[in-house]
Scaffold this motif. Structure first.
Motif, PDB file in Angstrom:
ATOM      1  N   LEU A  46       0.843  -1.187   0.000  1.00 31.34           N
ATOM      2  CA  LEU A  46       0.000   0.000   0.000  1.00 31.34           C
ATOM      3  C   LEU A  46       0.882   1.243   0.000  1.00 31.34           C
ATOM      4  CD1 LEU A  46      -2.680  -1.092   2.612  1.00 31.34           C
ATOM      5  CD2 LEU A  46      -2.866  -1.108   0.145  1.00 31.34           C
ATOM      6  N   GLY A  49       0.779   4.096   4.957  1.00 31.54           N
ATOM      7  CA  GLY A  49       0.627   3.253   6.133  1.00 31.54           C
ATOM      8  C   GLY A  49      -0.507   3.774   6.998  1.00 31.54           C
ATOM      9  N   ARG A  50      -0.687   3.131   8.130  1.00 25.19           N
ATOM     10  CA  ARG A  50      -1.778   3.525   9.025  1.00 25.19           C
ATOM     11  C   ARG A  50      -1.565   4.943   9.554  1.00 25.19           C
ATOM     12  NH1 ARG A  50      -4.296   0.299  14.132  1.00 25.19           N
ATOM     13  NH2 ARG A  50      -5.497   2.046  14.890  1.00 25.19           N
ATOM     14  N   MET A  51      -0.313   5.277   9.862  1.00 27.91           N
ATOM     15  CA  MET A  51      -0.025   6.606  10.406  1.00 27.91           C
ATOM     16  C   MET A  51      -0.317   7.696   9.383  1.00 27.91           C
ATOM     17  SD  MET A  51       0.859   7.847  13.163  1.00 27.91           S
ATOM     18  CE  MET A  51       1.408   9.347  13.896  1.00 27.91           C
ATOM     19  N   ASN A  52      -0.072   7.427   8.096  1.00 28.99           N
ATOM     20  CA  ASN A  52      -0.386   8.414   7.061  1.00 28.99           C
ATOM     21  C   ASN A  52      -1.877   8.737   7.041  1.00 28.99           C
ATOM     22  OD1 ASN A  52       2.073   6.709   5.817  1.00 28.99           O
ATOM     23  ND2 ASN A  52       2.181   8.837   5.146  1.00 28.99           N
ATOM     24  N   TYR A  53      -2.705   7.712   7.144  1.00 28.87           N
ATOM     25  CA  TYR A  53      -4.152   7.934   7.127  1.00 28.87           C
ATOM     26  C   TYR A  53      -4.614   8.676   8.378  1.00 28.87           C
ATOM     27  CZ  TYR A  53      -4.429   4.939   3.040  1.00 28.87           C
ATOM     28  OH  TYR A  53      -4.282   4.421   1.784  1.00 28.87           O
ATOM     29  N   ILE A  54      -4.018   8.382   9.510  1.00 31.50           N
ATOM     30  CA  ILE A  54      -4.379   9.100  10.741  1.00 31.50           C
ATOM     31  C   ILE A  54      -4.019  10.578  10.596  1.00 31.50           C
ATOM     32  CG2 ILE A  54      -3.798   9.353  13.185  1.00 31.50           C
ATOM     33  CD1 ILE A  54      -3.504   6.267  13.252  1.00 31.50           C
TER      34      ILE A  54
END
Length: 119
Positions: A46, A49-54
């Motif tokens: 992807l 990452g998860r932190m980018n979306y947060i």
């Protein structure tokens, strides 16, 4: 009558037909079971990452809060202090900076230590 003579002149000249272009079909090599297994085992990568979306959600929330601050005052007078005139634009710009940071953010890679070979 002039129309018929022109149409007859068009019909009397032989039309040159272009030879149909030959379509080149690339021969597709049959896939081996090993290549299919590699395709199935490849993990999906992807872009974020998860932190980018947060961080993206936080940036969008900051922009929304800035627009909420802009809509608070009914009448803005430049001679008096107004949150919607002096504070809200900076909050919106901070939200856009946060979104740019969220797009550029890259999580630090964990370096795997080499495992010493047993001798």
């Amino acid at each position: 009558m002039a129309k018929t003579s022109k149409s007859k002149a068009r019909r009397s000249t032989p039309a040159k037909k272009a030879a149909p272009a030959k379509k080149k079909v690339a021969a597709k090599a049959p896939s081996s079971p090993a290549s299919r297994a590699r395709k199935e085992q490849a993990p999906a990568v992807l872009p974020f990452g998860r932190m980018n979306y947060i961080l993206l959600v936080v940036g969008i929330a900051i922009i929304g809060f800035g627009f909420l601050l802009m809509s608070m005052d009914d009448f803005v007078d430049a001679t008096q202090f107004s949150v919607s005139l002096y504070i809200a634009p900076f909050v919106v710009v901070a939200g856009f900076v946060e979104i740019i940071y969220a797009i550029m953010y890259k999580a630090p890679q964990q370096d795997e230590a080499p495992v010493p070979a047993d001798s």
